[in-house]
Write an enzyme that holds these catalytic residues in place. Structure first.
Site, short mmCIF file in Angstrom:
data_model
loop_
_atom_site.label_atom_id
_atom_site.label_comp_id
_atom_site.label_asym_id
_atom_site.label_seq_id
_atom_site.Cartn_x
_atom_site.Cartn_y
_atom_site.Cartn_z
N GLU A 167 0.83 -1.32 -0.03
CA GLU A 167 -0.11 0.12 0.17
C GLU A 167 0.92 1.15 -0.20
O GLU A 167 0.67 2.09 -0.69
CB GLU A 167 -0.93 0.08 1.13
CG GLU A 167 -1.86 -1.08 1.29
CD GLU A 167 -3.01 -1.01 0.08
OE1 GLU A 167 -3.10 -0.17 -0.60
OE2 GLU A 167 -3.88 -2.22 0.29
N ARG A 192 0.93 3.86 -3.17
CA ARG A 192 0.25 5.05 -3.01
C ARG A 192 1.45 6.29 -2.71
O ARG A 192 1.19 7.54 -3.48
CB ARG A 192 -0.64 4.96 -1.68
CG ARG A 192 -1.82 3.93 -2.00
CD ARG A 192 -2.74 3.93 -0.79
NE ARG A 192 -3.53 2.76 -0.86
CZ ARG A 192 -4.74 2.41 -0.59
NH1 ARG A 192 -5.63 3.81 -0.27
NH2 ARG A 192 -5.46 1.45 -0.74
N ASP A 241 -5.10 -9.99 -8.11
CA ASP A 241 -5.48 -9.21 -9.40
C ASP A 241 -4.34 -8.68 -9.54
O ASP A 241 -3.92 -8.60 -11.09
CB ASP A 241 -6.50 -8.05 -8.73
CG ASP A 241 -6.10 -7.32 -7.51
OD1 ASP A 241 -5.15 -7.81 -6.64
OD2 ASP A 241 -6.82 -6.47 -7.04
N GLU A 258 -12.22 0.42 -10.54
CA GLU A 258 -11.66 -0.45 -11.34
C GLU A 258 -12.52 -0.40 -12.79
O GLU A 258 -12.08 -0.26 -13.86
CB GLU A 258 -11.68 -1.96 -10.92
CG GLU A 258 -10.50 -2.25 -9.99
CD GLU A 258 -10.87 -1.64 -8.49
OE1 GLU A 258 -11.93 -1.67 -8.31
OE2 GLU A 258 -9.88 -1.93 -7.73
C1 DMJ Z 1 -6.54 0.33 -4.91
O1 DMJ Z 1 -5.53 0.28 -3.92
C2 DMJ Z 1 -5.58 -0.49 -6.16
O2 DMJ Z 1 -6.36 -0.13 -7.32
C3 DMJ Z 1 -5.30 -1.77 -5.96
O3 DMJ Z 1 -4.55 -2.53 -7.02
C4 DMJ Z 1 -6.78 -2.65 -5.60
N1 DMJ Z 1 -7.33 -2.17 -4.38
C5 DMJ Z 1 -7.53 -0.52 -4.78
C6 DMJ Z 1 -8.60 0.02 -5.34
O4 DMJ Z 1 -9.91 -0.62 -5.31
#
Ligand code: DMJ
Length: 394
Positions: A25, A29, A158, A294
């Site tokens: 994270e 970020r 994912d 998404e």
């Molecule tokens: C974000 O922090 C990123 O896109 C991550 O890959 C998946 N989850 C969140 C948004 O849904």
């Protein structure tokens, strides 16, 4: 506003703090945000801060297998897995590469890139995959996948798939192992995870658990149409574009078939037609909406590549429903508990940073016809929607 934010970064953004942060994270970020801001502004303050946080995150890689721990104390320089396990999440350890590789390129210090490339090389050789699909956990001691047999394109796996393609693009389409793994994985998706729902025959991506198919799809999976479209734009199989179109229609229906016009966190698709039932079913525990990006992200890619206005229209509808059900009169937006109750969606009083970082940014890009507003042949977006330069632009 930028000057105000810059001042805050210069004076108040201090990383020398005795605090545990999540490696993934913080990378996507904070490090991603700083690197991107450095590129877009040319202001070296942001690169200095990126170097600082990058160095502070490095202790995460000191593990027996070199697969990083999930958590790092950025003040003390110590790292550890979660209290209950020595496993890390596969998506987390394989979705920090764009950022660390870029940090090496900018600083000339190869240690960042070496650490994350090693993770990818190791995962490339691992057994336990199913036609390119990966399990959700990997052990930091043994370096092996754990909890074998469960395959999803949703939570915990994912962005592994997203970063295979995006690293290949970032590096100038030379790193063949990344491309091989990506192409194999998409074949795996087609073979094991695609099904069609009733009554509308929507193609969706389900999950596989020990040989049993589940018609469950996380909203998170809606990154996939955008990624497939980006791959097709970069010369990969044209049928990826077709699949992207079909899946994006499904993601849109995950909004359109719900009372508030907003998607829940997870849906289950009906595989058999039942009178009075739509394609999408929602379980009580899954009916929240966290303002996730998404679908809007995929709408942006598809609009860029096709010019088909329906994608803008769908995005506009979604934006209006965010305004109707999640906007807070005193400022900001909030996650809600119940997308099925328009008269009381149950606001949570919480706005995830990805709503500004991703959802609104992709809306802004979707509604623009200027392809040079972050040209996709020059930039690749990290998984938190921060654009990073492609090393050898097309
Ligand atoms: C974000 O922090 C990123 O896109 C991550 O890959 C998946 N989850 C969140 C948004 O849904």
């Amino acid at each position: 506003e930028f000057e105000e934010a810059r001042k805050w970064v210069a004076n108040d953004l201090v990383f020398d703090k005795n605090v545990d942060v999540n490696l993934f994270e913080s990378t996507i970020r904070i490090l991603g945000g700083l690197l991107s801001t450095y590129h877009l502004s040319g202001d070296s303050l942001f690169l200095e801060k990126a170097k600082d946080i990058g160095n502070r995150l490095m202790p995460a890689f000191k593990t027996p297998s070199k697969i990083p721990y999930s958590d790092v104390n950025i003040g003390r320089g110590t790292a550890h897995p979660p209290r209950w396990t020595s496993d890390s999440t596969v998506a987390e350890v394989t979705s920090i590469q764009l950022e660390f590789r870029e940090l090496s390129r900018l600083t000339g210090d190869e240690k960042f890139q070496k650490a994350v490339d090693e993770v990818m090389k190791h995962v490339h050789t691992l057994s336990g995959k199913n036609d390119g699909l990966v399990p959700m956990f990997i052990n930091t001691n043994s370096g092996q996948f754990t909890h074998l047999g469960v395959y999803t394109l949703g939570a915990r796996a994912d962005s592994y798939y997203e970063y295979l393609l995006k690293q290949w693009i970032q590096g100038g389409k030379k790193e063949n192992e990344l491309l091989e793994d990506y192409m194999r994985a998409i074949e795996g998706v087609k073979k094991h995870l695609l099904q069609r729902s009733e009554p509308k025959k929507l193609t969706f991506v389900g999950e596989l658990a020990h040989g049993h198919f589940s018609a469950k799809m996380d909203h998170l999976v809606c990154f996939l149409p955008g990624t497939l479209a980006l791959g097709a734009h970069n010369g990969l199989a044209a049928d990826h574009m077709k699949l992207a179109e079909t899946l994006l229609e499904t993601c849109y229906q995950m909004y359109a078939q719900v009372e508030t016009g907003l998607s829940p966190e997870i849906v289950h698709f009906n595989l058999h037609a039942q009178k009075g039932h739509k394609d999408v079913e929602i379980k009580p525990a899954d009916r929240h909406n966290l303002l996730r990006p998404e679908t809007v992200e995929s709408l942006f890619y598809m609009y860029r590549f096709t010019g088909d206005k329906k994608y803008q229209d769908w995005g506009w509808e979604i934006l209006q429903n965010f305004n109707r059900y999640t906007r807070v009169p005193t400022g900001g937006y909030t996650s809600i508990n119940n997308v099925q109750n328009p008269s009381n969606p149950e606001p949570r009083d919480k706005m995830e940073s990805f709503f500004l970082g991703e959802t609104l940014k992709y809306m802004f890009l979707l509604f623009s016809d200027d392809i040079d507003l972050i040209n996709l042949d020059k930039y690749v977006f990290n998984t938190e929607a921060h654009p990073l330069p492609i090393w050898v632009p097309a």
